[in-house]
Structure formats: C-alpha cells, structure tokens
Design an enzyme around this catalytic site. Structure first.
Site, PDB file in Angstrom:
ATOM      1  N   CYS A  81       8.025 -67.845 -63.582  1.00 17.37           N
ATOM      2  CA  CYS A  81       7.431 -67.435 -64.767  1.00 17.37           C
ATOM      3  C   CYS A  81       7.631 -68.620 -65.669  1.00 17.37           C
ATOM      4  O   CYS A  81       8.509 -69.129 -66.115  1.00 17.37           O
ATOM      5  CB  CYS A  81       8.067 -66.401 -65.497  1.00 17.37           C
ATOM      6  SG  CYS A  81       7.378 -65.815 -67.097  1.00 17.37           S
ATOM      7  N   CYS A  90      12.389 -60.285 -68.608  1.00 21.59           N
ATOM      8  CA  CYS A  90      12.995 -60.135 -67.348  1.00 21.59           C
ATOM      9  C   CYS A  90      14.330 -60.683 -67.079  1.00 21.59           C
ATOM     10  O   CYS A  90      14.537 -61.792 -66.695  1.00 21.59           O
ATOM     11  CB  CYS A  90      12.022 -60.804 -66.404  1.00 21.59           C
ATOM     12  SG  CYS A  90      10.382 -60.200 -66.398  1.00 21.59           S
ATOM     13  N   CYS A 166       1.386 -63.142 -67.655  1.00 25.16           N
ATOM     14  CA  CYS A 166       2.650 -62.558 -67.302  1.00 25.16           C
ATOM     15  C   CYS A 166       2.716 -61.992 -65.704  1.00 25.16           C
ATOM     16  O   CYS A 166       1.938 -61.093 -65.302  1.00 25.16           O
ATOM     17  CB  CYS A 166       2.946 -61.260 -68.242  1.00 25.16           C
ATOM     18  SG  CYS A 166       4.707 -60.242 -67.628  1.00 25.16           S
ATOM     19  N   GLN A 282       3.822 -43.854 -65.972  1.00 28.01           N
ATOM     20  CA  GLN A 282       4.960 -44.778 -65.325  1.00 28.01           C
ATOM     21  C   GLN A 282       4.183 -46.138 -65.062  1.00 28.01           C
ATOM     22  O   GLN A 282       3.253 -46.082 -64.569  1.00 28.01           O
ATOM     23  CB  GLN A 282       5.253 -43.934 -63.756  1.00 28.01           C
ATOM     24  CG  GLN A 282       6.019 -42.679 -64.178  1.00 28.01           C
ATOM     25  CD  GLN A 282       7.338 -42.817 -64.441  1.00 28.01           C
ATOM     26  OE1 GLN A 282       7.740 -43.776 -64.854  1.00 28.01           O
ATOM     27  NE2 GLN A 282       8.208 -41.761 -64.835  1.00 28.01           N
ATOM     28  N   PHE A 311       9.106 -31.618 -69.472  1.00 26.70           N
ATOM     29  CA  PHE A 311       8.731 -33.109 -69.903  1.00 26.70           C
ATOM     30  C   PHE A 311       7.765 -33.537 -69.182  1.00 26.70           C
ATOM     31  O   PHE A 311       7.966 -34.691 -68.554  1.00 26.70           O
ATOM     32  CB  PHE A 311       9.982 -33.899 -69.782  1.00 26.70           C
ATOM     33  CG  PHE A 311      11.439 -33.383 -70.313  1.00 26.70           C
ATOM     34  CD1 PHE A 311      11.439 -33.625 -71.784  1.00 26.70           C
ATOM     35  CD2 PHE A 311      12.380 -32.700 -69.612  1.00 26.70           C
ATOM     36  CE1 PHE A 311      12.635 -33.217 -72.346  1.00 26.70           C
ATOM     37  CE2 PHE A 311      13.301 -32.166 -70.295  1.00 26.70           C
ATOM     38  CZ  PHE A 311      13.597 -32.494 -71.580  1.00 26.70           C
ATOM     39  N   ASP A 359       8.866 -28.068 -77.907  1.00 22.57           N
ATOM     40  CA  ASP A 359       9.966 -29.204 -78.150  1.00 22.57           C
ATOM     41  C   ASP A 359      11.222 -28.784 -77.314  1.00 22.57           C
ATOM     42  O   ASP A 359      11.851 -27.700 -77.632  1.00 22.57           O
ATOM     43  CB  ASP A 359      10.285 -29.413 -79.468  1.00 22.57           C
ATOM     44  CG  ASP A 359      11.303 -30.547 -79.670  1.00 22.57           C
ATOM     45  OD1 ASP A 359      12.009 -30.984 -78.789  1.00 22.57           O
ATOM     46  OD2 ASP A 359      11.262 -30.911 -80.958  1.00 22.57           O
ATOM     47  N   CYS A 406      15.790 -42.029 -66.223  1.00 17.97           N
ATOM     48  CA  CYS A 406      15.539 -43.754 -66.485  1.00 17.97           C
ATOM     49  C   CYS A 406      16.905 -43.999 -67.212  1.00 17.97           C
ATOM     50  O   CYS A 406      17.074 -45.115 -67.751  1.00 17.97           O
ATOM     51  CB  CYS A 406      14.276 -43.997 -67.140  1.00 17.97           C
ATOM     52  SG  CYS A 406      14.205 -43.252 -68.805  1.00 17.97           S
TER      53      CYS A 406
END
Length: 449
Positions: A81, A90, A166, A282, A311, A359, A406
C-alpha cells in the site's frame, strides 16, 4: 475561592527501552515482558526486538510504540500500500493473514476463559482475499485553505490521509475514488461535507454525502450529471427545518438526489436484498456468503419451522432463511432498514418473512413477536453486543441460538447468560471479515439438546 482536589496521575518510567516480542494478542499487537510489566506494542512480530517508547503503564500492564526495529522477523510482510505509513486502516498489514487469524483465535479463547467458558479450538476458520474485498466504506472529508481532502484518518491521529486508491477496496470503488475527490472539490457545499459513504453493490454504486447545510440547486444539478456519467445512485443526509410545539428545529434526513434506488442491491441465494449507501452492509461479500451459509447450516431451516432473526438489518439472514420455507421474523431498531427488508421480501414473494421495528436494548419482551415460540434464534448485534436479547433467549429456552459477534468481549459477556440457563456450545468459528485489521467476526452455535 473553592479549590477542588485533583488526584495526581501515577508517574511511571517514561524512558525508552528494548523489548523482545514473545507473542501476539487478540488485536495482533506484539506482547513482551520486561521491567516487571507486560507490554503491548503495535507493529511487532514474535521474535522481533525493538527500541520502544512507553505510552502508558498501569500496574503490571503497559502500552508502548516502536522507535526503531532492531531485529527483524523473516515472517514480516512488506506492505504494497502506498499509504501504509500514514493511513491507520490496516494495522496488521505486516502479519501473514493465517498468523493474524491464529492470534485472534487464541485471544478469543483467552477472553472466554476469563468469563468462565472453556472454548475448544474453532470448528472452522473462513478466510479469503486480503485485498480488493471491501465493498463499502465511509470516507472523511475536509476543506481547508482552498484544498479539498478525501480519505481515511491517519493512524493514532485525527489527521486526514488523502487517498486516491486503497488496496482493500473493490475495483469499482477504486476506479471511482480519483474522480470523486475532484468532483466534490468543485461543489458549492464542499466545505460542508463531513463524510462520504460508498457502497459497491451487485447493481450500481451508491454514494451518500453527509453535509451540514441544505443542498443547493446548483449542486443538485451537478450531482445529477455526475450520477449519469458514472452510473451512480447519490443521496444526501442534510438538516431539514421542522416545526413542533416549541418552535422550529432541525431534523437530519436522508433523501435520494439522483439515480434509481432499486439498483442498489446485493444478490443472496437468488434474492435481491435492497440497500442504500448509508445502510449497514457486511463489508466483505465473500466472507458474508460463507457466514450466511454457516448460519443456514446451523439453523437448518425448513417448512414448518419458526425462526427469529434479531438485529436483522436489511435481511442478510432473514431473507435466505425465508427462502428455505421456514417462517421467519426479522427485528431491528433502524426503521429505514426494516422498510428495505420488507420491500425485498415483497419483490421476492417471500410471504413467510415478516419484519418488526423494535429497540432490542429496551423492554421488548412483552411485544407480540417476543411472546411467540421459535425453533431457532439468530442474532447479529453491533459492537455493544446482545445482552438483553440473550437474557430473553435464556428465559424462553429456545432449541437453538446462533450468535454472530464482531466484538469478542461483548460475546464473552453475553454467552454465559445462555450457558448458565442450560445451553451448550455446539461449535464456534471465525470469519476473516476484515483482513489486515484487528477485527474479526465470530459465530457461536448453542443448543439445549
């Protein structure tokens, strides 16, 4: 005059020292021990020796940064990069992907062990290309002294790294970057642009501009011309005056300026899942396909089953589950994404899918959807986790629960709520959703059998 007591920060030895890296932590940081302390240092590999500068120390734990690399590992990768010395996107570009994933797996096992859960080795680790994978991103914008800058934040700084390409972005987004920066620099609102959302879909590419003033007619015309030239769908998020009982206030609203919203979609199991440039998507399409398949295999949806997808977002899991014939209810707090999911279901004639705006961090247990019985529950929360939803599942004692996370810390906090109520971890695994970064996506399948 009143004086207040301000406790003094504990002093520590700020002098530089040599550190030998012994291992990697869950974030891919180097770990070493010296001066009676465990030190974490970004950019070091096991076996490497560096002169480092302490940043902070608390008890027997501290953070430091490399001043000079004294001994280099043969395992260190050269980053191709052009912006790796400036951009902070990164931090693990110097580590082989398989080594980084192994460190993340070990880190997840340690995090769960602290929570009282002994995890075995992962049942699966899904990984793909570490470049050209990112199909959506948010760029920061700044107009300063007559110069327009568009890019990512520099590592450990609020400064903006102005980029024209990128290596993690898809070819479609990389082709757009240079012309996008030049175009935005000519708009009347260039000084009012805070962020720019990009999404490369299986249809067209979407752009969403977040601006702090109303879009002018001249800029709207320019956006229309740019949209036609590059086959884009462009929206803006802008303040809109709104009158209420106390007077006039401003609401932040998103509207499509040009292009066909219906051309922003993701293909999944033959279903067109609609999205917007500012929708949660995603980032890694290859890993998302693997993740959806793993979830479907774990749930085993079929006609006669009733599944709950918490969710749910735009229906990433909900719609493929519905196509299998199962009845499925998707729930999310973001009403715009729920509306997109409903339209996707109607377009695909998936009558077994229904959606609810709710919620899940607030009291929802008495809502109509929550009182039903489900054969399986899928959860894919944000980084804050699914604490209340896990408590709900623990009380209802559904047959299967699949948690996508995550944030391993949040997962390790929430999953004991389920294991303590009779659930057993059948298998767990990882998806390298964010190569070259410290993030990882984890899936845990739990059953009451």
């Amino acid at each position: 005059m009143v004086s207040f007591y301000v406790p003094k920060k504990k002093a520590f030895d700020r002098s530089a020292f040599e550190l030998t890296c012994e291992s990697l932590d869950i974030k891919g940081q180097g770990v070493g021990k010296t001066r009676g302390c465990v030190w974490f240092c970004r950019g070091l590999l096991p076996g490497e020796v560096a002169r480092v500068q302490p940043i902070w120390q608390k008890g027997t734990t501290g953070q430091c940064e490399v001043i000079k690399l004294l001994k280099r590992s043969s395992e260190r990768l050269e980053d191709p990069c052009l912006f790796h010395d400036e951009c902070g996107g990164c931090p693990l570009s110097h580590i082989k992907p398989e080594v980084a994933l192994s460190a993340k797996a070990d880190g997840i096992i340690r995090v769960f062990k602290k929570a009282g859960i002994e995890l075995p080795e992962p049942s699966f680790i899904e990984r793909g290309s570490s470049t050209g994978y990112r199909r959506c991103c948010r760029l920061s914008a700044r107009y300063d002294r007559g110069q327009f800058h568009l890019g990512f934040r520099e590592g450990g700084s609020k400064k903006l790294c102005d980029i024209k390409s990128c290596i993690t972005l898809t070819p479609k987004l990389n082709a757009l970057l240079p012309v996008l920066g030049v175009f935005l620099s000519k708009l009347e609102c260039r000084g009012k642009i805070g962020h720019c959302d990009l999404v490369s879909t299986d249809g067209l590419t979407g752009i969403n501009l977040r601006i702090t003033s109303r879009l002018s007619k001249a800029d709207e015309q320019s956006l229309g011309e740019f949209s036609k030239e590059h086959s884009l769908v462009i929206s803006v998020q802008e303040p809109v005056p709104s009158r209420n009982a106390t007077g006039v206030t401003e609401l932040i609203k998103t509207r499509t300026v040009c292009g066909d919203d219906g051309q922003l979609f993701l293909n999944s199991y033959g279903i067109k899942i609609l999205c917007r440039a500012d929708s949660f998507v995603q980032v890694n399409s290859e890993m998302n396909r693997a993740m959806v398949k793993r979830v479907l295999d774990a749930v085993g949806p079929k006609s006669g089953m009733n599944v709950l997808d918490l969710f749910c977002g735009i229906g990433n899991f909900t719609l493929p589950i519905a196509k299998s014939g199962a009845r499925v209810t998707g729930v999310d707090v973001v009403s715009d994404m729920i509306e997109l999911a409903k339209k996707s279901a109607r377009d695909a004639e998936l009558t077994s899918a229904s959606f609810v705006t709710c919620d899940l961090d607030e009291a929802f247990e008495k809502d109509e959807f929550a009182r039903e019985h489900y054969d399986a529950v899928v959860m894919d929360p944000g980084r804050e986790g699914a604490n209340r939803a896990c408590r709900y599942c623990a009380g209802k004692k559904f047959e299967k629960v699949v948690l996508i996370s995550c944030n391993p810390l949040a997962a390790a906090r929430d999953i004991p709520l389920l294991t303590s109520s009779g659930y057993r971890i059948e298998q767990w695994g990882m998806f390298d959703m964010f190569p070259r970064t410290a993030h990882v996506e984890t899936a845990v399948l739990m059953s009451r059998k």
